[in-house]
Every structure is written in structure tokens, then in C-alpha cells.
Write a protein that holds these residues in place. Structure first.
Motif, short mmCIF file in Angstrom:
data_model
loop_
_atom_site.label_atom_id
_atom_site.label_comp_id
_atom_site.label_asym_id
_atom_site.label_seq_id
_atom_site.Cartn_x
_atom_site.Cartn_y
_atom_site.Cartn_z
N VAL A 195 0.93 -0.99 -0.23
CA VAL A 195 0.11 -0.17 -0.15
C VAL A 195 0.71 1.06 -0.16
N ARG A 196 1.84 1.17 -0.27
CA ARG A 196 2.88 2.09 -0.43
C ARG A 196 2.95 3.15 -0.89
N ASN A 197 2.03 2.93 -2.37
CA ASN A 197 1.89 4.51 -2.91
C ASN A 197 0.36 3.89 -3.94
N ALA A 198 -0.27 2.81 -2.84
CA ALA A 198 -1.52 3.05 -2.97
C ALA A 198 -2.23 4.46 -2.09
N GLY A 199 -4.21 4.17 -2.60
CA GLY A 199 -4.60 5.77 -2.64
C GLY A 199 -6.10 4.81 -1.21
N CYS A 200 -5.80 3.37 -2.25
CA CYS A 200 -6.65 3.35 -1.07
C CYS A 200 -6.94 1.34 -0.97
N ALA A 201 -6.91 0.87 0.14
CA ALA A 201 -6.48 -0.42 -0.04
C ALA A 201 -8.29 -1.48 0.59
N TRP A 202 -8.21 -2.56 0.27
CA TRP A 202 -8.62 -3.59 0.88
C TRP A 202 -8.54 -4.66 2.00
N TYR A 203 -8.38 -5.00 2.88
CA TYR A 203 -7.58 -6.33 3.48
C TYR A 203 -9.16 -7.69 3.76
N PHE A 204 -9.26 -8.77 2.64
CA PHE A 204 -9.90 -9.65 3.51
C PHE A 204 -9.46 -10.60 4.07
N GLY A 205 -9.51 -10.91 5.77
CA GLY A 205 -8.85 -12.23 6.03
C GLY A 205 -9.94 -12.54 7.14
N ASP A 206 -9.62 -14.09 7.36
CA ASP A 206 -10.09 -14.74 8.71
C ASP A 206 -10.29 -15.01 9.23
N ASP A 207 -8.44 -15.16 9.64
CA ASP A 207 -7.10 -15.91 10.97
C ASP A 207 -6.71 -14.76 11.58
N MET A 208 -5.82 -15.61 12.81
CA MET A 208 -5.61 -14.40 13.53
C MET A 208 -4.02 -14.25 12.86
N SER A 209 -3.74 -14.29 11.83
CA SER A 209 -2.25 -13.65 10.40
C SER A 209 -2.83 -12.73 10.57
N ASP A 210 -3.97 -12.41 9.89
CA ASP A 210 -4.69 -11.43 9.32
C ASP A 210 -4.83 -10.06 10.15
N ILE A 211 -4.63 -10.59 11.18
CA ILE A 211 -5.15 -9.19 11.90
C ILE A 211 -3.38 -8.12 12.03
N LYS A 212 -2.44 -9.03 11.18
CA LYS A 212 -1.55 -7.74 10.94
C LYS A 212 -1.46 -6.98 9.77
N ALA A 213 -2.54 -7.72 8.90
CA ALA A 213 -2.31 -7.01 7.34
C ALA A 213 -4.13 -6.02 7.79
N PHE A 214 -4.78 -6.36 9.09
CA PHE A 214 -5.56 -4.99 9.05
C PHE A 214 -4.42 -3.87 10.27
N ASP A 215 -3.56 -4.76 11.01
CA ASP A 215 -3.09 -3.03 11.36
C ASP A 215 -2.14 -2.87 10.84
N ALA A 216 -1.69 -3.17 9.79
CA ALA A 216 -0.81 -2.38 8.22
C ALA A 216 -1.97 -1.18 7.98
N LEU A 217 -3.07 -1.63 7.65
CA LEU A 217 -3.49 -0.50 6.87
C LEU A 217 -4.10 0.65 8.11
N ARG A 218 -4.50 -0.11 9.38
CA ARG A 218 -4.62 1.17 9.96
C ARG A 218 -2.71 2.05 9.90
N ALA A 219 -2.34 1.63 9.71
CA ALA A 219 -0.48 2.19 9.56
C ALA A 219 -0.35 2.86 9.19
N ARG A 220 -0.81 2.70 7.40
CA ARG A 220 -1.04 3.48 6.28
C ARG A 220 -1.70 4.98 6.43
N GLU A 221 -3.28 4.65 7.45
CA GLU A 221 -3.76 5.62 7.20
C GLU A 221 -3.34 7.35 9.11
N ALA A 222 -2.47 6.44 9.28
CA ALA A 222 -2.14 7.17 10.37
C ALA A 222 -0.78 8.17 10.03
N VAL A 223 -0.08 7.64 8.65
CA VAL A 223 0.82 8.69 8.13
C VAL A 223 0.31 8.91 7.35
N ASP A 224 -0.63 8.95 6.24
CA ASP A 224 -1.77 9.22 5.06
C ASP A 224 -2.65 9.83 4.93
#
Length: 270
Positions: A195-224
Motif C-alpha cells: 500500500v506504499r503508493n496506494a490511495g485505497c486498499a481492502w484486506y479480507f481475512g479470517d485468521d489470527m495472521s490476518d490481524i497484522k494485515a489489518f494493522d498495516a492498513l491502520r498504520a498507513r492511514e495514520a501517516v497518510d
């Protein structure tokens, strides 16, 4: 680019799709495989995408910048299920393998661990209860106890012992313990880079490892402040509550994912 205001969290479905359609040329959709695009099965090799998934992903790839699958499965497995899709990137083994532009790229730091993983798989088959399904993935070994949940303590104990002795990392999941090389790579890192150069992103997940992906979206919003990330959980009785609580939206099955995407594609006029 259209000046559609970024929705607040949690967004309404209409707000999320409206922003996405307005920023389609800068939008990426990321999907886990098991439990999201395919029902979870007792035999991992038997898993297939839900009936409507292939056509839906092809349509989606035609209107957004990028579609990618980010899975614990090897790229070879994902290729066997999605070979008909020309414009979908594949991240296997949490990003240790990547299929992009017609070739597989393997993380060089993980490659030397292939012999150790093969030996570990052989020992797991010899030492664990016969009901344990040992899935060798070249760069990791997954120990499934879905068909014998009463064996969970023994399987998890053995897995943690091996991880400590060999210097491996543990990834817990839905009725499975996975051992991986000690290489810094997870789904969150895939999304952070993706998502480094993205303006929008969706992530679809169902397991514990996917929470890190959710967190990455939040982190990107925090700086952009202009970036918008949507975390979608596909609920299940095993890890559903924790994953759903970390998401913006919740769906209940792979079929529901396909239906949700098809409905959302109307926002693009397709």
C-alpha cells in the motif's frame, strides 16, 4: 482524482464503495485464501475457490489498480487454483514467495531452510499422532489437527519444542500450528509494502495472521490522511470473534465475499 472525503471508521458499506470507486486507479484488494476465497476443509489439498470467486476476481481486477492473494499456501498451490486469472498477484507462505509478472520470486533469506523443513516434516509424520495432517510447504511445515481436536495439546507442545530447538517461528492458526524459518516476513509486511503508493486498499481475512494485515492498513492511514483502508473479516467459530473485532466489516463465508464484491462492483458501473 475525485475528491471524495475519506470515510470515518467503521465506514458504512455505501461510503466505503463510493470512496473506492472514486479512487479505483489507486486501489488494491488483498485476499487471504482459506476461509475467505475457499471454505476451510479437513484436507488442505482439497480446498477450491468458491464457485463465484474466479469470475468475481477477474471482474474486480479489470476496474481497480491491483488484486492480490496473500496466503499461507505456497505459490505453486495458489497457481493451481488461480491459473486462469491473468491479472492477480500471488503472495505465498506469508510473502516468502511471490508470483508477479509470470515468475516466482523467493525470499533469499528463507531458501537455505528448505532442507530443515523437509526433515522436520518427516519427523512430524513419525513422531506425532497418526491423526495429525502434516503439510510440507517447502519453506514451512503446518501441523493440522482439525480432524482430531483432542490432539491439540500434544501437537502444539511438539511444535513449540521444535521451534525452540531449531530456532524456528510459530504461526498459530485455525486448528493448525505452523513452523516457519526465522525470517522477518508476515502478512502485515506484505500489506505495508503493497500500500506504499496506494490511495485505497481492502484486506479480507479470517485468521489470527490476518490481524497484522489489518494493522498495516491502520498504520498507513495514520501517516497518510488521504489513504483509506478497509479491513474485512470473514467470521468463523474458531477465530472469528477476535478477527471480527479488529475489522471494519464482517462477512460470514466465501460465498458472501463473492456476493459482497459483485454488489460493490455496481459502484463502478460494471
Amino acid at each position: 482524482m475525485a475528491q471524495t472525503p475519506r470515510p470515518t471508521h467503521p465506514p458504512s458499506i455505501d461510503e466505503a464503495w463510493a470512496f473506492t470507486a472514486a479512487h479505483a486507479s489507486a486501489t488494491t484488494f488483498f485476499f487471504d485464501f482459506d476461509g475467505v476465497l475457499s471454505p476451510v476443509t479437513d484436507d488442505p489439498d482439497a480446498s477450491q475457490p468458491a464457485a463465484a470467486v474466479l469470475g468475481t476476481l477477474e471482474r474486480l481486477a479489470g476496474v481497480v489498480q491491483r488484486v492480490a492473494i496473500v496466503s499461507a499456501r505456497p505459490v505453486s498451490f495458489l497457481r493451481s487454483r488461480f491459473a486462469s486469472l491473468d491479472h492477480v498477484d500471488l503472495y505465498g507462505l506469508y510473502g516468502l514467495e511471490v508470483w508477479h509478472d509470470g515468475k516466482v520470486v523467493t525470499n533469499l533469506a528463507a531458501e537455505p531452510w528448505v532442507p530443515a523443513m523437509a526433515e522436520l516434516a518427516d519427523r512430524a509424520r513419525a513422531e506425532l499422532p497418526a491423526s495429525t495432517l502434516v503439510e510440507y510447504k517447502r519453506l514451512s511445515v503446518a501441523l493440522h489437527y482439525r480432524t482430531a481436536p483432542h490432539e491439540a495439546p500434544a501437537v502444539e507442545r511438539w511444535g513449540h519444542e521444535q521451534a525452540e530447538q531449531l530456532g524456528l517461528r510459530i504461526q498459530a492458526g485455525r486448528m493448525v500450528v505452523e513452523l516457519k524459518p526465522p525470517v522477518d516476513q508476515d502478512k502485515g509486511m506484505v500489506i505495508t509494502e503493497g500500500v506504499r503508493n496506494a490511495g485505497c486498499a481492502w484486506y479480507f481475512g479470517d485468521d489470527m495472521s490476518d490481524i497484522k494485515a489489518f494493522d498495516a492498513l491502520r498504520a498507513r492511514e495514520a501517516v497518510d490522511p488521504s489513504f483509506f483502508g478497509v479491513a474485512v473479516a470473514v467470521a468463523n467459530p474458531e477465530t472469528g470473534a477476535e478477527v471480527s473485532s479488529a475489522a471494519d466489516l464482517t462477512l460470514d463465508s466465501p460465498d458472501a465475499v463473492a456476493a459482497f464484491l459483485n454488489e460493490g462492483l455496481r459502484s463502478f458501473g460494471v
